[in-house]
Design a protein around this motif. Structure first.
Motif, PDB file in Angstrom:
ATOM      1  N   ALA A 210      14.465  72.821  33.832  1.00 49.66           N
ATOM      2  CA  ALA A 210      14.615  72.637  32.387  1.00 49.66           C
ATOM      3  C   ALA A 210      14.046  71.301  31.912  1.00 49.66           C
ATOM      4  O   ALA A 210      13.588  71.197  30.769  1.00 49.66           O
ATOM      5  CB  ALA A 210      16.080  72.738  32.000  1.00 49.66           C
ATOM      6  N   LEU A 211      14.061  70.281  32.788  1.00 53.59           N
ATOM      7  CA  LEU A 211      13.665  68.931  32.368  1.00 53.59           C
ATOM      8  C   LEU A 211      12.261  68.529  32.816  1.00 53.59           C
ATOM      9  O   LEU A 211      11.848  67.397  32.581  1.00 53.59           O
ATOM     10  CB  LEU A 211      14.665  67.905  32.895  1.00 53.59           C
ATOM     11  CG  LEU A 211      16.093  67.999  32.355  1.00 53.59           C
ATOM     12  CD1 LEU A 211      16.959  66.899  32.965  1.00 53.59           C
ATOM     13  CD2 LEU A 211      16.119  67.902  30.829  1.00 53.59           C
ATOM     14  N   ARG A 212      11.544  69.434  33.487  1.00 56.08           N
ATOM     15  CA  ARG A 212      10.193  69.074  33.933  1.00 56.08           C
ATOM     16  C   ARG A 212       9.387  68.463  32.789  1.00 56.08           C
ATOM     17  O   ARG A 212       9.494  68.935  31.662  1.00 56.08           O
ATOM     18  CB  ARG A 212       9.469  70.326  34.465  1.00 56.08           C
ATOM     19  CG  ARG A 212       9.949  70.759  35.840  1.00 56.08           C
ATOM     20  CD  ARG A 212       9.062  71.852  36.402  1.00 56.08           C
ATOM     21  NE  ARG A 212       9.574  72.379  37.647  1.00 56.08           N
ATOM     22  CZ  ARG A 212       9.440  71.798  38.844  1.00 56.08           C
ATOM     23  NH1 ARG A 212       8.798  70.654  38.932  1.00 56.08           N
ATOM     24  NH2 ARG A 212       9.946  72.352  39.923  1.00 56.08           N
ATOM     25  N   PRO A 213       8.613  67.399  33.073  1.00 56.00           N
ATOM     26  CA  PRO A 213       8.228  66.857  34.384  1.00 56.00           C
ATOM     27  C   PRO A 213       9.107  65.708  34.874  1.00 56.00           C
ATOM     28  O   PRO A 213       8.745  65.000  35.801  1.00 56.00           O
ATOM     29  CB  PRO A 213       6.814  66.349  34.117  1.00 56.00           C
ATOM     30  CG  PRO A 213       6.881  65.855  32.701  1.00 56.00           C
ATOM     31  CD  PRO A 213       7.802  66.799  31.978  1.00 56.00           C
ATOM     32  N   VAL A 214      10.270  65.507  34.261  1.00 59.96           N
ATOM     33  CA  VAL A 214      11.160  64.422  34.696  1.00 59.96           C
ATOM     34  C   VAL A 214      11.701  64.746  36.099  1.00 59.96           C
ATOM     35  O   VAL A 214      12.260  65.831  36.321  1.00 59.96           O
ATOM     36  CB  VAL A 214      12.336  64.249  33.712  1.00 59.96           C
ATOM     37  CG1 VAL A 214      13.327  63.210  34.230  1.00 59.96           C
ATOM     38  CG2 VAL A 214      11.829  63.867  32.330  1.00 59.96           C
ATOM     39  N   PRO A 215      11.570  63.842  37.068  1.00 61.69           N
ATOM     40  CA  PRO A 215      12.106  64.100  38.414  1.00 61.69           C
ATOM     41  C   PRO A 215      13.641  64.158  38.395  1.00 61.69           C
ATOM     42  O   PRO A 215      14.294  63.308  37.778  1.00 61.69           O
ATOM     43  CB  PRO A 215      11.626  62.896  39.231  1.00 61.69           C
ATOM     44  CG  PRO A 215      10.520  62.288  38.427  1.00 61.69           C
ATOM     45  CD  PRO A 215      10.844  62.568  37.007  1.00 61.69           C
ATOM     46  N   VAL A 216      14.192  65.158  39.061  1.00 62.33           N
ATOM     47  CA  VAL A 216      15.644  65.326  39.166  1.00 62.33           C
ATOM     48  C   VAL A 216      15.984  65.532  40.632  1.00 62.33           C
ATOM     49  O   VAL A 216      15.443  66.433  41.285  1.00 62.33           O
ATOM     50  CB  VAL A 216      16.140  66.520  38.325  1.00 62.33           C
ATOM     51  CG1 VAL A 216      17.658  66.674  38.465  1.00 62.33           C
ATOM     52  CG2 VAL A 216      15.750  66.362  36.858  1.00 62.33           C
ATOM     53  N   GLU A 217      16.902  64.722  41.159  1.00 68.29           N
ATOM     54  CA  GLU A 217      17.290  64.806  42.565  1.00 68.29           C
ATOM     55  C   GLU A 217      18.799  64.967  42.689  1.00 68.29           C
ATOM     56  O   GLU A 217      19.558  64.473  41.848  1.00 68.29           O
ATOM     57  CB  GLU A 217      16.877  63.533  43.317  1.00 68.29           C
ATOM     58  CG  GLU A 217      15.381  63.343  43.484  1.00 68.29           C
ATOM     59  CD  GLU A 217      14.799  64.218  44.581  1.00 68.29           C
ATOM     60  OE1 GLU A 217      15.588  64.800  45.367  1.00 68.29           O
ATOM     61  OE2 GLU A 217      13.559  64.315  44.659  1.00 68.29           O
TER      62      GLU A 217
END
Length: 280
Positions: A31-38
């Motif tokens: 849903a938040l691409r391109p923000v990296p989520v880990e």
């Protein structure tokens, strides 16, 4: 500025526990691409600890990190010690064996679940799915929310603040006759059930665990505490449920918006300063 999101869970040796967290975080990542989520864990998941998550984000060029504690309450001592280890504040509220975590990026420490509205919706769905309540109207049911709790004063108060807020929301939204809360530490379950039955004799008490994932507490500890009390037990957990994904995404989206506004303001100030210098 390059933002990134780190979702921090407790961790477990049970493979399904981490898998349920990874599934939720994966949906947020899409849903938040391109923000990296880990996703990262306090303990028990080798190669996926908090330092590993920070390192992965920084290796991807992230300069600003929002760390979201995937815990039920600010009353969890883990929420406190993780915040201290990340450098969000100078001193933890209680002693911890956790070591400081290396963070080069600017870090914002988010908030745990507490009494957020998405979580009330998850729990309402869990009650609706519970075996033993078929054919019962909400007006015939008293809810009992059961959380882990803490015996230390400040943490205890935070647990109750969040659970009380969720109970009030659920009662209002679901039209239930009554709603109460209880913790496992200290053990308040039997007393809370008696209180609900005394306030409104004849109601069915439905006990609902407020836990991130199913495991030892939902399958063993809470059923033992409820044994002989004449309750319906809605055995369940917050994961997997899409509303928990929404909760993570909402917190991340609000922070990302704040970062964008702050970045634009700084850029505007910089342009204004350059213009002023050019006018001299």
């Amino acid at each position: 500025m390059k933002p990134g999101i780190l979702v921090i869970g407790h961790g477990s040796r049970e493979a399904h526990w981490a898998a349920s967290v990874e599934e939720a975080v994966g949906a947020v990542r899409e849903a938040l691409r391109p923000v990296p989520v880990e996703a990262a864990y306090l303990e028990l998941v080798e190669g996926r600890l908090i330092q590993d998550g920070i390192d992965r984000l920084e290796a991807a060029g992230v300069t600003d990190i929002l760390a979201i504690p995937l815990f039920v309450s600010a009353g969890s001592t883990h929420v406190d010690e993780i915040g201290w280890a990340l450098g969000a504040y100078e001193e933890p509220r209680r002693e911890t064996d956790l070591e400081r975590i290396r963070v080069r990026a600017r870090l914002t420490y988010g908030r745990p679940i507490a009494d957020d509205s998405e979580i009330a919706d998850v729990l309402l769905d869990r009650v609706a799915e519970a075996s033993g309540l078929e054919g019962r109207e909400a007006a015939e049911i008293a809810l009992l929310l059961v959380g882990h709790g803490s015996e230390e004063p400040w943490f205890y108060e935070e647990w109750h603040r969040g659970l009380d807020g969720l109970a009030a929301l659920m009662k209002e939204r679901g039209g239930y006759a009554d709603a109460g809360v209880a913790t496992l530490r200290p053990d308040e379950v039997a007393a809370a059930v008696r209180s609900l039955k005394e306030r409104a004799p004849g109601l069915v008490v439905a006990a609902v665990p407020v836990m991130i994932s199913e495991g030892y507490f939902t399958s063993s500890v809470i059923p033992r505490r409820l044994d002989g009390l004449g309750c319906v037990y809605a055995e369940s957990s917050l994961l997997p449920h899409p509303k928990l994904q929404e909760w993570i995404r909402r917190q991340a989206s609000l922070w990302l918006r704040e970062q964008e506004i702050s970045s634009r303001d700084k850029e505007g100030e910089h342009i204004g300063e350059n213009q002023s210098e050019a006018d001299l």
